[in-house]
Write an enzyme that holds these catalytic residues in place. Structure first.
Site, PDB file in Angstrom:
ATOM      1  N   GLU A 107       0.883  -1.229   0.008  1.00 48.35           N
ATOM      2  CA  GLU A 107       0.022  -0.142   0.040  1.00 48.35           C
ATOM      3  C   GLU A 107       0.839   1.191  -0.148  1.00 48.35           C
ATOM      4  O   GLU A 107       0.490   2.374  -0.680  1.00 48.35           O
ATOM      5  CB  GLU A 107      -0.741  -0.019   1.253  1.00 48.35           C
ATOM      6  CG  GLU A 107      -2.193  -1.064   1.108  1.00 48.35           C
ATOM      7  CD  GLU A 107      -1.825  -2.408   1.421  1.00 48.35           C
ATOM      8  OE1 GLU A 107      -0.712  -2.749   1.989  1.00 48.35           O
ATOM      9  OE2 GLU A 107      -2.553  -3.189   1.342  1.00 48.35           O
ATOM     10  N   GLN A 149      -7.805  -2.051  -1.263  1.00 45.76           N
ATOM     11  CA  GLN A 149      -8.556  -3.077  -1.482  1.00 45.76           C
ATOM     12  C   GLN A 149      -9.645  -2.924  -0.393  1.00 45.76           C
ATOM     13  O   GLN A 149     -11.025  -3.152  -0.739  1.00 45.76           O
ATOM     14  CB  GLN A 149      -8.012  -4.552  -1.285  1.00 45.76           C
ATOM     15  CG  GLN A 149      -8.684  -5.755  -1.727  1.00 45.76           C
ATOM     16  CD  GLN A 149      -8.118  -6.751  -2.344  1.00 45.76           C
ATOM     17  OE1 GLN A 149      -7.207  -7.383  -1.476  1.00 45.76           O
ATOM     18  NE2 GLN A 149      -7.910  -6.861  -3.676  1.00 45.76           N
ATOM     19  N   PHE A 150      -9.228  -2.504   0.880  1.00 44.33           N
ATOM     20  CA  PHE A 150     -10.009  -2.106   1.653  1.00 44.33           C
ATOM     21  C   PHE A 150      -9.696  -0.974   2.572  1.00 44.33           C
ATOM     22  O   PHE A 150      -8.465  -0.807   2.593  1.00 44.33           O
ATOM     23  CB  PHE A 150     -10.178  -3.308   2.957  1.00 44.33           C
ATOM     24  CG  PHE A 150     -10.972  -4.265   2.448  1.00 44.33           C
ATOM     25  CD1 PHE A 150     -12.410  -4.596   2.921  1.00 44.33           C
ATOM     26  CD2 PHE A 150     -10.311  -5.258   1.705  1.00 44.33           C
ATOM     27  CE1 PHE A 150     -13.040  -5.723   2.548  1.00 44.33           C
ATOM     28  CE2 PHE A 150     -11.124  -6.705   1.513  1.00 44.33           C
ATOM     29  CZ  PHE A 150     -12.388  -6.776   1.714  1.00 44.33           C
ATOM     30  N   ALA A 151     -10.469   0.138   2.966  1.00 47.26           N
ATOM     31  CA  ALA A 151     -10.143   1.226   3.460  1.00 47.26           C
ATOM     32  C   ALA A 151      -8.978   1.109   4.888  1.00 47.26           C
ATOM     33  O   ALA A 151      -8.043   1.749   4.837  1.00 47.26           O
ATOM     34  CB  ALA A 151     -11.306   2.112   4.125  1.00 47.26           C
ATOM     35  N   ASP A 152      -9.451  -0.096   5.631  1.00 48.47           N
ATOM     36  CA  ASP A 152      -8.605  -0.523   6.536  1.00 48.47           C
ATOM     37  C   ASP A 152      -7.094  -0.607   6.406  1.00 48.47           C
ATOM     38  O   ASP A 152      -6.182  -0.082   6.903  1.00 48.47           O
ATOM     39  CB  ASP A 152      -8.921  -1.955   7.132  1.00 48.47           C
ATOM     40  CG  ASP A 152     -10.651  -1.916   7.501  1.00 48.47           C
ATOM     41  OD1 ASP A 152     -11.113  -2.423   8.258  1.00 48.47           O
ATOM     42  OD2 ASP A 152     -11.240  -1.748   6.306  1.00 48.47           O
ATOM     43  N   PHE A 153      -6.872  -1.326   4.994  1.00 55.56           N
ATOM     44  CA  PHE A 153      -5.454  -1.394   4.629  1.00 55.56           C
ATOM     45  C   PHE A 153      -4.729   0.061   4.312  1.00 55.56           C
ATOM     46  O   PHE A 153      -3.326  -0.029   3.919  1.00 55.56           O
ATOM     47  CB  PHE A 153      -5.191  -2.160   3.607  1.00 55.56           C
ATOM     48  CG  PHE A 153      -5.891  -3.693   3.781  1.00 55.56           C
ATOM     49  CD1 PHE A 153      -5.534  -4.248   5.096  1.00 55.56           C
ATOM     50  CD2 PHE A 153      -6.652  -4.289   2.752  1.00 55.56           C
ATOM     51  CE1 PHE A 153      -5.928  -5.436   5.548  1.00 55.56           C
ATOM     52  CE2 PHE A 153      -7.266  -5.615   3.397  1.00 55.56           C
ATOM     53  CZ  PHE A 153      -6.908  -6.062   4.791  1.00 55.56           C
ATOM     54  N   HIS A 169     -11.847  -5.527   8.000  1.00 55.64           N
ATOM     55  CA  HIS A 169     -12.383  -4.862   6.799  1.00 55.64           C
ATOM     56  C   HIS A 169     -13.749  -4.205   6.811  1.00 55.64           C
ATOM     57  O   HIS A 169     -14.631  -4.633   6.119  1.00 55.64           O
ATOM     58  CB  HIS A 169     -12.720  -6.418   6.252  1.00 55.64           C
ATOM     59  CG  HIS A 169     -11.449  -7.395   5.899  1.00 55.64           C
ATOM     60  ND1 HIS A 169     -10.804  -7.918   6.892  1.00 55.64           N
ATOM     61  CD2 HIS A 169     -10.722  -7.638   4.464  1.00 55.64           C
ATOM     62  CE1 HIS A 169      -9.657  -8.683   6.261  1.00 55.64           C
ATOM     63  NE2 HIS A 169      -9.687  -8.431   4.833  1.00 55.64           N
TER      64      HIS A 169
END
Lengths: 322, 345
Positions: free
Chosen positions: A59, A81-85, A126
């Site tokens: 990222e 891929q996910f905001a979390d990452f 996620h």
């Protein structure tokens, strides 16, 4: 014909790739025949060869590369891929992209798409809503579209803006939300929208919680209350004028967010309305957020963790009685 | 491939006699950088510079080769000890003194200081303090050039052995190789990350061994030897430009200063200072000039005088310029002015 929030995001990207040769899409699994973990880039790699590129799980480097490309005149769209990452890319987003124009006078026009927010069974890593972090730091614009139409026009606008834009798209809305057609043009960026008019209470929200707030308002209509719902659209900049005008009409303010309760957009809205429009308020403003724990996996726990229409209505009733 | 490459580089170093004019040009940039930084140190000691002063003493030979061997259109991502390379790449001296002295006419306009400066429009990227971050940014700039159909370009990113231990560096190297970017990464092992010596920084035998793991070609370099620097870094730039895989050059030197001028580096043991890698590259280059009779003593003296005059002029000019003022500053972090968020103003 009906089009979903997710399809609107795909259509916006197809249009951007078609209309602007500076645009390319960079992210994990966005390319090939796969088209993204949520299919937001489905078919685009084939339609636009060489411009929808898969990346390693890196990222930091994905955003770093987007920054470098933007400085050279490109308009990259990064899909996290996910905001979390995006936490892994915080340094590049906050310290590199966010500071660059201020430091060097050269803006960095990147768009970072963050599939945000909770869905059933997604658990702690996620499901996050990250808008607070990005809004807190200088140099970034933070979009939180709550409708299919805004998902489309705001993404197109995000890429046109010369500054870095964090585009928070809500995963719960991907399939749940549908529109008949896509608009040519939306409201200007930075303008909040009165999603529903009312005179008894202002509910301010954004993203998926805006839809929950509308449902709550509908429920309260049956009890004789006319609730105004304001959709922030962008968390930053925050349209304080529209908020104050709404509170001037209703005298009551309730703010709803899906993020963790400490700080955040709901706290910022209350701080601004209270400091600039204290005289407009007939009761102490209230807010409702998720709980201050990691986001749970099990649907029973998840439903208890986040706000929903029912909880919003309960909170609103209490405020309306004051 | 790696072993062969290293052997080739080493044998070339021994035989190579770079063109004398290039060697002398490089020497003069090194001399200018050293003269400038010595002056900045004395200004700092005299309380005339706010913040820190971070110098490249002992690293000028590696740095100058980086800046000098790039061409117009190439991307350069210098780091904190790259004054020589920045100057050779085309950064005007006045930019340095304006940034250190906080002139509002400088490229950073008092908003950022010392080595945190750059000219992104001229392809000299402005580093951030978070090490390793600029590798992927350089890769992105190269991707953009490829998209735009440009040809015959390279990017060069500088790093130290300290920065090589960050996650951002690993991600940047990997993505460079995945993209087959025409990138050269020049890593200067100056043996200390601030006060921490190599044995607490990494545990591999030789940092250049990492090249093959990333999909780079790797070369080792004696960073105290200007001739070797020009040759090895020049070779890496040439190979990257010709479409070979990305290139990693690991140079060995000793940082001949503290981390910054606030640091007396008393933690560096005397025996380390006697190692071959601790030699002063500027003195070594000057000795080569004398040994090969490339310039006479009078010419060397004239160069010194010229460097001092340039530095004095750049400092005097920046000192006369206005400092930024809080109440006149444009407090706006976005270029899109109508999207600035106004809080309680």
């Amino acid at each position: 014909m009906s089009i979903t929030y997710l399809e609107a995001i795909r259509e916006a990207q197809a249009k951007l790739l078609r209309d602007d040769e500076r645009v390319f899409i960079y992210g994990q699994d966005v390319g090939g025949t796969f088209g993204g973990a949520f299919k937001a880039t489905k078919g685009l790699a084939k339609e636009f060869p060489g411009r929808v590129l898969n990346t390693p799980i890196s990222e930091d480097a994905i955003v770093g590369a987007a920054i470098g490309a933007a400085m050279q005149g490109m308009r990259p769209i990064v899909e996290m891929q996910f905001a979390d990452f995006s936490s892994i890319a915080l340094n590049q987003i906050l310290n590199n992209a966010g500071t660059h124009y201020w430091r060097t006078n050269v803006p960095v026009p990147i768009t970072v798409r963050l599939p945000s927010g909770g869905t059933k069974g997604s658990g702690p890593f996620h499901s996050q809503s990250m808008e607070l972090i990005y809004a807190h730091y200088p140099g970034l614009i933070v979009m939180t579209p709550a409708t299919v139409e805004d998902a489309y026009t705001m993404l197109i606008e995000a890429v046109a803006i010369d500054d870095p834009v964090i585009y928070c798209e809500h995963k719960y809305l991907y399939y749940h939300l549908k529109a008949d057609k896509l608009p040519e043009k939306g409201l200007p960026t930075g303008r909040a929208r009165i999603a529903r008019e009312g005179r008894d209470l202002t509910i301010v929200s954004y993203s998926a919680m805006m839809q929950e707030s509308l449902a709550a308002a509908e429920e309260l209509t049956r009890e004789g209350f006319e609730v105004e719902v304001v959709d922030l659209r962008t968390v930053k900049p925050l349209d304080t004028d529209t908020l104050l005008a709404s509170v001037a009409r209703t005298g009551r303010l309730l703010c709803i967010g899906e993020s963790f309760p400490w700080g955040g957009a709901t706290a910022e809205v209350i701080a601004r309305v209270t400091s600039q429009g204290f005289h407009l308020l007939d009761a102490a403003p209230q807010r409702l957020n998720a709980k201050d724990t990691p986001i749970p996996y099990h649907p029973n726990l998840w439903n208890a963790h986040r706000p929903n229409a029912q909880k919003i209505a309960t909170k609103a009733r209490a405020l309306l009685r004051e | 491939m790696l072993q062969t490459a290293q052997r080739t580089a080493k044998s070339k170093t021994k035989k190579a006699t770079p063109p004398h004019d290039r060697f002398l040009e490089a020497f003069r940039w090194m001399l200018l950088a050293r003269t400038l930084e010595e002056k900045l140190v004395s200004l700092y000691r005299g309380g005339l510079i706010t913040g820190g002063v971070y110098i490249g003493k002992g690293q000028e030979a590696v740095s100058v080769a980086c800046g000098l061997l790039l061409q117009k259109g190439d991307i350069f991502a210098p780091l904190i000890r790259d004054q020589a390379g920045r100057s050779a790449f085309g950064e005007p001296l006045i930019d340095v003194t304006r940034t250190y002295l906080g002139s509002r006419l400088g490229p950073m306009r008092g908003r950022d200081g010392n080595i945190h400066r750059g000219h992104p429009r001229n392809n000299e990227l402005a580093m951030i303090s978070h090490l390793g971050a600029m590798v992927s940014v350089t890769v992105g700039a190269l991707i953009a050039k490829r998209f735009k159909g440009e040809k015959n370009f390279v990017g060069l990113a500088c790093i130290g052995e300290g920065g090589m231990q960050t996650g951002a560096f690993h991600e940047g190297m990997n993505i460079a190789a995945v993209e087959q970017a025409p990138l050269v990464v020049v890593a200067t092992n100056n043996h200390y990350a601030y006060s921490t010596p190599n044995d607490r920084e990494f545990a591999c035998d030789d940092l250049v061994d990492r090249a093959i793991g990333y999909g780079f070609e790797g070369y080792s370099l004696d960073g105290t030897d200007l001739s070797a620097c020009l040759d090895v870094i020049g070779g890496a730039v040439k190979r990257a430009r010709a479409g070979r895989p990305p290139q990693l050059v690991v140079a060995s030197v000793l940082r001949l200063s503290g981390h910054g001028e606030h640091d007396d580096a008393s933690y560096v043991p005397e025996e380390v200072k006697r190692q071959p890698f601790a030699r002063d590259c500027l003195k070594m280059a000057e000795q080569t000039i004398i040994d090969l009779n490339l310039a006479d003593a009078e010419t060397l003296a004239a160069w010194r005088k010229d460097a001092a005059a340039q530095v004095d002029e750049a400092i005097a000019a920046a000192q006369q310029e206005a400092a930024p003022e809080g109440n006149k500053e444009d407090w706006c972090a976005l270029s899109t002015r109508d999207l600035v968020d106004h809080v309680d103003e």
